[in-house]
Design an enzyme around this catalytic site. Sequence first.
Site, PDB file in Angstrom:
ATOM      1  N   HIS A   1      -7.046   0.427  -6.797  1.00 36.42           N
ATOM      2  CA  HIS A   1      -7.324  -0.380  -5.603  1.00 36.42           C
ATOM      3  C   HIS A   1      -7.967  -1.689  -6.068  1.00 36.42           C
ATOM      4  CE1 HIS A   1      -7.744  -1.413  -1.545  1.00 36.42           C
ATOM      5  NE2 HIS A   1      -8.631  -0.534  -1.115  1.00 36.42           N
TER       6      HIS A   1
ATOM      7  N   GLN B   1     -10.055  -4.158  -3.751  1.00 39.73           N
ATOM      8  CA  GLN B   1     -11.387  -3.639  -3.410  1.00 39.73           C
ATOM      9  C   GLN B   1     -12.377  -3.973  -4.521  1.00 39.73           C
ATOM     10  OE1 GLN B   1     -12.190  -1.830  -0.434  1.00 39.73           O
ATOM     11  NE2 GLN B   1     -14.193  -2.444  -1.180  1.00 39.73           N
TER      12      GLN B   1
ATOM     13  N   CYS C   1     -16.510   1.501  -0.055  1.00 43.44           N
ATOM     14  CA  CYS C   1     -15.345   0.671   0.263  1.00 43.44           C
ATOM     15  C   CYS C   1     -14.986   0.747   1.748  1.00 43.44           C
ATOM     16  CB  CYS C   1     -14.159   1.105  -0.589  1.00 43.44           C
ATOM     17  SG  CYS C   1     -13.730   2.846  -0.380  1.00 43.44           S
TER      18      CYS C   1
ATOM     19  N   ARG D   1       0.871  -1.188   0.000  1.00 43.79           N
ATOM     20  CA  ARG D   1       0.000   0.000   0.000  1.00 43.79           C
ATOM     21  C   ARG D   1       0.895   1.220   0.000  1.00 43.79           C
ATOM     22  NH1 ARG D   1      -5.451   1.328   3.338  1.00 43.79           N
ATOM     23  NH2 ARG D   1      -6.126  -0.140   1.740  1.00 43.79           N
TER      24      ARG D   1
ATOM     25  N   ARG E   1     -13.373  -8.763   1.063  1.00 43.74           N
ATOM     26  CA  ARG E   1     -11.963  -8.457   0.810  1.00 43.74           C
ATOM     27  C   ARG E   1     -11.125  -9.714   1.082  1.00 43.74           C
ATOM     28  NH1 ARG E   1      -9.916  -3.359   0.896  1.00 43.74           N
ATOM     29  NH2 ARG E   1      -8.029  -4.526   0.393  1.00 43.74           N
TER      30      ARG E   1
ATOM     31  N   ASP F   1     -17.448   7.001  -2.061  1.00 44.02           N
ATOM     32  CA  ASP F   1     -16.204   6.860  -1.287  1.00 44.02           C
ATOM     33  C   ASP F   1     -15.956   8.229  -0.641  1.00 44.02           C
ATOM     34  OD1 ASP F   1     -13.705   6.127  -0.300  1.00 44.02           O
ATOM     35  OD2 ASP F   1     -12.697   6.145  -2.249  1.00 44.02           O
TER      36      ASP F   1
HETATM   37  N1   CP Z   1     -11.328  -0.322   1.966  1.00 46.74           N
HETATM   38  C1   CP Z   1     -10.078  -0.346   2.451  1.00 46.74           C
HETATM   39  O1   CP Z   1      -9.092  -0.525   1.723  1.00 46.74           O
HETATM   40  O2   CP Z   1     -10.005  -0.181   3.798  1.00 46.74           O
HETATM   41  P1   CP Z   1      -8.678   0.016   4.673  1.00 46.74           P
HETATM   42  O3   CP Z   1      -8.091   1.362   4.307  1.00 46.74           O
HETATM   43  O4   CP Z   1      -9.145  -0.052   6.097  1.00 46.74           O
HETATM   44  O5   CP Z   1      -7.722  -1.092   4.344  1.00 46.74           O
HETATM   45  N1  NVA Z   2     -10.066   6.557  -1.951  1.00 45.77           N
HETATM   46  C1  NVA Z   2      -9.696   6.150  -0.607  1.00 45.77           C
HETATM   47  C2  NVA Z   2      -9.937   4.692  -0.423  1.00 45.77           C
HETATM   48  C3  NVA Z   2      -9.665   4.181   0.976  1.00 45.77           C
HETATM   49  C4  NVA Z   2      -9.871   2.697   1.098  1.00 45.77           C
HETATM   50  C5  NVA Z   2      -8.247   6.517  -0.349  1.00 45.77           C
HETATM   51  O1  NVA Z   2      -7.396   6.284  -1.207  1.00 45.77           O
HETATM   52  O2  NVA Z   2      -7.957   7.029   0.740  1.00 45.77           O
END
Ligand code: CP
Ligand code: NVA
Length: 317
Positions: free
Chosen positions: A133, A136, A265, A106, A293, A226
Amino acid sequence: MKETKKKDLLAIDDFAEDLPKIIDWAIRFKNDTELHGEFLPLDGMAIGSIYEKPSTRTRVSFEVGVKKLGGQPLTLLKNDIQLGKSESIGDTAAVLSRFLDGITYRCFGHSDVVELARTATVPVINALSDLHHPCQAAADLMAITERGNMHGHIAWVGDGNNVLHDLLLAAVTMGHDVKYATPAGMEPDEEVIDRAKEIAQRNGCKITGTNDPVEAVRNAGVIYTDIFVSMGEEHIEDKFSAFEGFQVNEELVAHAQPDYIFMHCLPAHRGEEVTDGVIDSPNSIVLDQAENRMWAQMSLLTYMCNHDAWLSFHELK
Ligand code: CP
Ligand code: NVA
């Protein structure tokens, strides 16, 4: 001839051809409880997960999912490792490839996960970058498929962000039309849209963009939103204020089909992009998305790290 090239998942269209099977595998495995604890395709393998940003769902679902498949999960938080301080992505990837059988990452800039995948000799999964992502999207399309009887299009209301990008790619791969509404100037990445439109054309479905949330939501079977300001964008002045009129509330969802599905999400900023009344309503499947997930990633990890086991399970069923 047997395929030997390692598989990386940077965006969900990397696996466009097999996505329906990956989702089908995840649904079957989730429901086939007799196989839980018996089918261990990651036995003897270690999967490391690097986080440069916070996470609840991704971290817990990878840790628990890897364990359920017989593997050993390792969580590597940015502040605890050398990456970004005294070690490059390339050197980190080369070293970790000597210990691990797969890496999830990440990160902030998408080019960082591209570089990790290029330099690692083991499979790499993008666990969220600023552009994509994919895990997701796999979980979301799994949730839509499980729900069944989906009629109408998928409507997106909000930012043209990482979650929308993979939702678009995955939705058209699975044969769904998508209408997205974003504020002007916050449309999705053009290159991603081109890729999604190419898949849509092959599958006979349609992608439409607008700046009007009501237009996107009218007669929708799914409404997805989101947070308005993603992780790493907090410094962008006035971004939040551009979303006036984009809240998914009772008034907006009244334009959708009565049995529409609400998706997010998570994490949600209640009272900003969505009201309690919508996210807590019987139409909401946000907790199924979160749970999926894990199941979707278990299918992806098996597909990438032990493809023969993934195939044999699929052929059995
Ligand atoms: N939806 C998602 O990726 O959640 P987190 O940021 O908690 O991993
Ligand atoms: N769009 C959001 C998704 C979090 C799971 C971000 O990148 O912060």
